[in-house]
Scaffold this motif. Sequence first.
Motif, short mmCIF file in Angstrom:
data_model
loop_
_atom_site.label_atom_id
_atom_site.label_comp_id
_atom_site.label_asym_id
_atom_site.label_seq_id
_atom_site.Cartn_x
_atom_site.Cartn_y
_atom_site.Cartn_z
N LYS A 12 0.81 -1.23 0.00
CA LYS A 12 0.00 0.00 0.00
C LYS A 12 0.84 1.27 0.00
O LYS A 12 0.31 2.36 0.23
CB LYS A 12 -1.00 0.01 1.15
CG LYS A 12 -2.03 -1.11 1.05
CD LYS A 12 -3.14 -0.96 2.06
CE LYS A 12 -4.12 -2.10 1.87
NZ LYS A 12 -5.26 -1.98 2.75
N LYS A 13 2.12 1.16 -0.26
CA LYS A 13 2.97 2.35 -0.39
C LYS A 13 3.13 2.65 -1.88
O LYS A 13 3.11 1.74 -2.71
CB LYS A 13 4.35 2.10 0.23
CG LYS A 13 4.30 1.70 1.69
CD LYS A 13 4.82 2.78 2.54
CE LYS A 13 4.63 2.49 3.94
NZ LYS A 13 5.11 2.22 4.97
N LYS A 14 3.30 3.90 -2.20
CA LYS A 14 3.49 4.30 -3.59
C LYS A 14 4.96 4.07 -3.95
O LYS A 14 5.86 4.56 -3.26
CB LYS A 14 3.11 5.76 -3.79
CG LYS A 14 3.14 6.19 -5.22
CD LYS A 14 2.63 7.60 -5.39
CE LYS A 14 2.69 7.97 -6.86
NZ LYS A 14 2.14 9.30 -7.08
#
Length: 170
Positions: free
Chosen positions: A11-13
Amino acid sequence: MLYSVPYEYIKKKVDVRVTEHTIEIFYNHSRVASHRRLTGRPGQYSTITEHMPQDHQRYLEWNGDRFRKWAERIGINTYSVVNAILTSKPVEQQTYRSCMGLLKLAEKYSDSRLEAACKKALSFTASPSYKSISNILATGADQTEPSENGSGTTKLKAKGITRGADCYRR
């Protein structure tokens, strides 16, 4: 094509650099993963074991044959259900949790009840799920008495109101 990154980055860019032979994944300008680029059929996975959380890594010890042998010791119907679950997804490893859960039901109920539940589920569909077997066991539907007609199942009584032809005459 699907490529793994360390689970800390879920869920991190991230930024991705794609070359002819390599896929590189960066987080805050630091490379966190690198994979050889997959070619061929769509939907392939490239997963590095170290990218997985510890509790997911333990599933790598398992394989389809191990689940099939375990199920076969319980009975032929359990084997059929496990085999159907193992072949239900394009990547067999995605079915391991369902297989494990299904086979662990024997500890909670018993081998014979699990086998009976699998038999009952197979009478409804060729591809039963963990949830359907679990529901059969939870409701006790695996323990139905054979009927006098020898079909092996008890017919349920119809419920509700049945109206005859007189109801619709004016």
